[in-house]
Design a protein around this motif. Structure first.
Motif, short mmCIF file in Angstrom:
data_model
loop_
_atom_site.label_atom_id
_atom_site.label_comp_id
_atom_site.label_asym_id
_atom_site.label_seq_id
_atom_site.Cartn_x
_atom_site.Cartn_y
_atom_site.Cartn_z
N UNK A 75 0.79 -1.23 0.00
CA UNK A 75 0.00 0.00 0.00
C UNK A 75 0.82 1.28 0.00
N UNK A 76 2.11 1.16 -0.13
CA UNK A 76 2.97 2.35 -0.12
C UNK A 76 3.62 2.53 -1.48
N UNK A 77 4.07 3.76 -1.75
CA UNK A 77 4.76 4.05 -3.00
C UNK A 77 5.81 5.13 -2.76
N UNK A 78 6.75 5.22 -3.69
CA UNK A 78 7.78 6.26 -3.62
C UNK A 78 8.66 6.13 -2.39
N UNK A 79 8.97 7.27 -1.79
CA UNK A 79 9.87 7.27 -0.63
C UNK A 79 9.32 6.46 0.52
N UNK A 80 8.00 6.50 0.71
CA UNK A 80 7.38 5.75 1.80
C UNK A 80 7.60 4.25 1.62
N UNK A 128 8.29 -2.08 -5.77
CA UNK A 128 8.62 -0.93 -4.91
C UNK A 128 9.28 0.17 -5.74
N UNK A 129 10.08 -0.21 -6.72
CA UNK A 129 10.77 0.78 -7.55
C UNK A 129 9.91 1.33 -8.69
N UNK A 130 8.73 0.77 -8.89
CA UNK A 130 7.86 1.18 -10.00
C UNK A 130 7.59 2.69 -10.00
N UNK A 141 20.43 -1.65 -12.30
CA UNK A 141 21.47 -0.86 -11.62
C UNK A 141 20.95 -0.30 -10.29
N UNK A 142 19.70 0.15 -10.28
CA UNK A 142 19.10 0.69 -9.05
C UNK A 142 18.95 -0.40 -8.00
N UNK A 143 18.53 -1.59 -8.41
CA UNK A 143 18.41 -2.71 -7.47
C UNK A 143 19.78 -3.03 -6.87
N UNK A 144 20.81 -3.02 -7.70
CA UNK A 144 22.16 -3.30 -7.19
C UNK A 144 22.62 -2.22 -6.22
#
Length: 195
Positions: A75-80, A128-130, A141-144
């Protein structure tokens, strides 16, 4: 005694508990057999080898870890969502050091591919990164970046590597802020000139 009611699941759970107590690298079939009060041979009807036992612990731990992370992120997105993911990751690593170490084990690719826990880890991380709108190869690269940051911080913290008087939690929050800023402003690989 019916071999202490041993099953593969019970042996795996006991090995995970032992890993949290003595360290994942110190889990042996002999130590586990002693904890059940049986001979080593009794365990080999439930696990094929020490490698098989450790692989089972890795899969169990990965499932437990992603269950915690997915619950936190729901239920969360972005920074949260990023913060919820990061906090759940760090808490699991600190509360279950042996299990966490097991999640870092290099598994046979076929075992990893067949694992529901590993698939859920990838799916949850990418979901989560969507909100950051990243596409491949930037997403990988972001996941790493996240994995190495979370793993490095948790490892240093667990080893007592932060001796400075600044509150560790405050540093952790600032790191999450920095990661959020980096993800929101990620330089696209497609926009960079190729060598």
């Amino acid at each position: 005694m019916a071999r202490a009611g041993l099953t593969a699941d019970r042996v795996t759970k006991a090995a995970a508990d032992l890993a949290d107590e003595v360290g994942f690298d110190n889990v042996t079939v002999s130590a586990l057999a002693r904890s059940f009060g049986v001979k080593d041979a009794s365990l080999y009807s439930h696990v094929r080898s020490l490698h098989d036992l450790r692989s089972r612990v890795a899969l169990l731990a990965a499932g437990e870890m992603i269950d915690r992370i997915a619950l936190a992120v729901a239920g969360r997105a972005g920074r949260e969502a990023l913060a919820a993911f990061a906090h759940a990751y760090r808490e699991f690593a600190l509360e279950h050091p042996g299990r966490y170490a097991a999640t870092q084990m290099q598994l046979d690719p076929a075992v990893a591919t067949a694992s529901v826990a590993y698939r859920r880890t990838v799916e949850t991380t990418y979901a989560m990164l969507h909100a950051y709108g990243l596409a491949e190869p930037d997403l990988t690269d972001a996941v790493r970046l996240l994995r190495s940051t979370f793993h490095g911080f948790a490892g240093l913290e667990a080893a007592g590597g932060f001796a400075h008087p600044r509150d560790v939690r405050a540093s952790w929050e600032r790191i999450i802020d920095a990661l959020d800023g980096t993800l929101r402003n990620w330089p696209s690989a497609a926009a960079r000139p190729q060598d």
